[in-house]
Enzyme design. Structure first.
Site, PDB file in Angstrom:
ATOM      1  N   HIS A 165      -6.541  -9.481   0.547  1.00 20.08           N
ATOM      2  CA  HIS A 165      -6.705  -8.422   1.558  1.00 20.08           C
ATOM      3  C   HIS A 165      -7.195  -7.089   0.990  1.00 20.08           C
ATOM      4  O   HIS A 165      -7.391  -6.143   1.728  1.00 20.08           O
ATOM      5  CB  HIS A 165      -5.416  -8.238   2.373  1.00 20.08           C
ATOM      6  CG  HIS A 165      -4.290  -7.539   1.669  1.00 20.08           C
ATOM      7  ND1 HIS A 165      -4.004  -6.209   1.871  1.00 20.08           N
ATOM      8  CD2 HIS A 165      -3.383  -7.973   0.770  1.00 20.08           C
ATOM      9  CE1 HIS A 165      -2.946  -5.867   1.142  1.00 20.08           C
ATOM     10  NE2 HIS A 165      -2.564  -6.923   0.455  1.00 20.08           N
ATOM     11  N   CYS A 179       2.907   0.561  -0.654  1.00 23.30           N
ATOM     12  CA  CYS A 179       4.188  -0.099  -0.768  1.00 23.30           C
ATOM     13  C   CYS A 179       5.315   0.897  -0.976  1.00 23.30           C
ATOM     14  O   CYS A 179       6.475   0.542  -0.919  1.00 23.30           O
ATOM     15  CB  CYS A 179       4.154  -1.066  -1.947  1.00 23.30           C
ATOM     16  SG  CYS A 179       2.589  -1.889  -2.036  1.00 23.30           S
TER      17      CYS A 179
HETATM   18  C1  LIG Z   1      -2.125  -3.090  -8.114  1.00 27.01           C
HETATM   19  C2  LIG Z   1      -1.464  -3.849  -7.019  1.00 27.01           C
HETATM   20  N1  LIG Z   1      -0.701  -4.906  -7.315  1.00 27.01           N
HETATM   21  C3  LIG Z   1      -0.102  -5.640  -6.368  1.00 27.01           C
HETATM   22  C4  LIG Z   1      -0.247  -5.322  -5.032  1.00 27.01           C
HETATM   23  C5  LIG Z   1       0.421  -6.196  -4.004  1.00 27.01           C
HETATM   24  O1  LIG Z   1      -0.549  -7.042  -3.454  1.00 27.01           O
HETATM   25  P1  LIG Z   1      -0.234  -7.993  -2.221  1.00 27.01           P
HETATM   26  O2  LIG Z   1      -0.179  -7.097  -1.013  1.00 27.01           O
HETATM   27  O3  LIG Z   1      -1.368  -8.955  -2.190  1.00 27.01           O
HETATM   28  O4  LIG Z   1       1.082  -8.656  -2.474  1.00 27.01           O
HETATM   29  C6  LIG Z   1      -1.015  -4.220  -4.674  1.00 27.01           C
HETATM   30  C7  LIG Z   1      -1.126  -3.812  -3.249  1.00 27.01           C
HETATM   31  O5  LIG Z   1      -0.762  -2.707  -2.891  1.00 27.01           O
HETATM   32  C8  LIG Z   1      -1.652  -3.464  -5.683  1.00 27.01           C
HETATM   33  O6  LIG Z   1      -2.402  -2.417  -5.397  1.00 27.01           O
END
Ligand SMILES: Cc1ncc(COP(=O)(O)O)c(C=O)c1O
Length: 389
Positions: free
Chosen positions: A207, A332
């Site tokens: 995504h 997040c």
């Molecule tokens: C560097 C990084 N790692 C991991 C993630 C998590 O990805 P996913 O939403 O596919 O679990 C993100 C998303 O914010 C990200 O930017």
């Protein structure tokens, strides 16, 4: 003729991206027509699904210079990070229980490391310089006979800084330690070459690259050295026993198409987006005395993180809510009131972290939207500074 601008203009492409219409079109048959279970290949329904999953593996592998059998599908980069770190830690604990990572990682890596610390592993969190780059000499110093994994992100999701992964890969290889990199923000946006960069495990997400949410993958080296993590999910043994559970066929198909498009359009797209983030940076610096966070050159072309002294970032974002969608940091952690751990790790005071905003540009932005955003941000910054002066 100028196209009218539809507001709010979306400029938070690091949080997520809309699904590209070409991706959606490719996915649609796999919901209700070719809906078979990719592991039930005794009949044509399952065989068609399995064939589509295999095609996606090939599309993804060719973007990162891997082989299709080195792609393990997961639900996203968070799960891939967990599988990589916990999987290697559990599998190689006889060799040692030490992991090296750094302070600016995504919470998917940091909290997985913290979880392992609670279970008895030791973790070294390397510091970064004011641009967000780890000190390679400190990395070498941190490696011991007990180190089983180095986990350092490819590109930072807040400040866009790109790590010197090739050099890191060389160091990891020289010391016989596996290298995992979280490339959720890098793959599909900048060149990634798992072979040339000596990467053993790599987390990627759909995504962030115009594919659907809930799909991701872990690259797992099988050629020229092999890494064998233990699974973190037990079940029917799909994905070479590493990720049990019925494959998310529409999501996987969409991810493959998204990566195929990224491969053919990355060069022109990143050139266009860099021009725009540079245009925004120079306008904010010259007209609003703003300062850039992150590395001025070694950064994602579509990223811009700016410090507007004396301006509360949340107030700015709120003021712009019907005009431009931007964020104060990682998606997040936006519900937290804590200042960004990334900006603090660069050595900045909390005041700077509270006054910084992230712009993430993407495929569907236009030059008019960029000019519109510049104007709206400048007037809002001026307004907030007047009120709070
Ligand atoms: C560097 C990084 N790692 C991991 C993630 C998590 O990805 P996913 O939403 O596919 O679990 C993100 C998303 O914010 C990200 O930017």
């Amino acid at each position: 003729m100028l196209m009218p601008i539809k507001t709010p203009v979306y400029m938070d492409y690091h949080a997520t991206t809309p699904v590209d219409p070409r991706v959606l079109e490719t996915m649609l048959p796999f919901f209700s027509q070719d809906f078979g279970n990719a592991s039930s290949t005794d009949h044509l329904f399952g065989a068609r699904a399995a064939e589509a999953v295999q095609k996606s593996r090939e599309q993804i592998a060719s973007l990162i210079n891997a082989r299709p059998e080195e792609i393990i599908f997961t639900s996203g980069a968070t799960e891939s990070d967990n599988l990589a770190i916990q999987g290697v830690a559990n599998s190689y604990k006889e060799k040692g229980k030490h992991i090296v990572t750094c302070t600016t990682e995504h919470k998917a890596v940091l909290n997985t490391c913290k979880y392992l610390q609670d279970l008895g592993w030791s973790v070294t969190y390397l510091p970064v310089d004011k641009f967000g780059i780890v000190d390679l000499a400190k990395l070498e110093e941190a490696i011991t006979d007990h180190t089983v994994l180095i986990s350092l992100m490819f590109a930072n999701n807040e400040i866009g800084t790109i790590a010197p992964i090739e050099e890191i890969g060389r160091i990891a290889r020289a010391h016989g330690v596996f290298l995992h990199t979280d490339a959720a923000q890098a793959a599909g946006h900048i060149p990634v070459d798992v072979d040339g960069m000596n990467i053993d495990l790599m987390s990627i997400s759909s995504h962030k690259v115009y594919g659907p949410k809930g799909a991701g993958a872990l690259f797992l080296r099988r050629h020229g050295g092999r890494v064998k993590p233990l699974p973190i999910i037990q079940g029917g043994g799909q994905e070479r026993g590493l990720r049990s559970g019925t494959e998310n066929v529409p999501g996987i198909v969409g991810m493959g198409k998204a990566f195929e498009i990224a491969r053919s359009e990355m060069d022109s797209e990143s050139r266009r987006l860099l021009q725009w983030t540079e245009r925004m940076r120079s306008a904010f610096e010259s007209k609003a005395r703003a300062e850039q966070n992150g590395h001025p050159i070694q950064r994602l072309p579509h990223n811009l993180n700016m410090y507007f002294k004396g301006v509360d970032a949340k107030a700015l974002i709120q003021m712009l809510v019907h005009e431009v969608a931007i964020s104060a940091g990682s998606a997040c952690t936006t519900r937290e009131v804590e200042p960004s751990h990334v900006l603090l790790a660069l050595g900045f005071a909390p005041e700077r972290a509270y006054s910084s905003v992230r712009f993430g540009l993407g495929r569907f932005n236009t030059g008019e939207e960029v000019d519109f955003a510049i104007e709206k941000v400048l007037s809002s910054v001026a307004h907030l500074r007047k009120i709070f002066a």
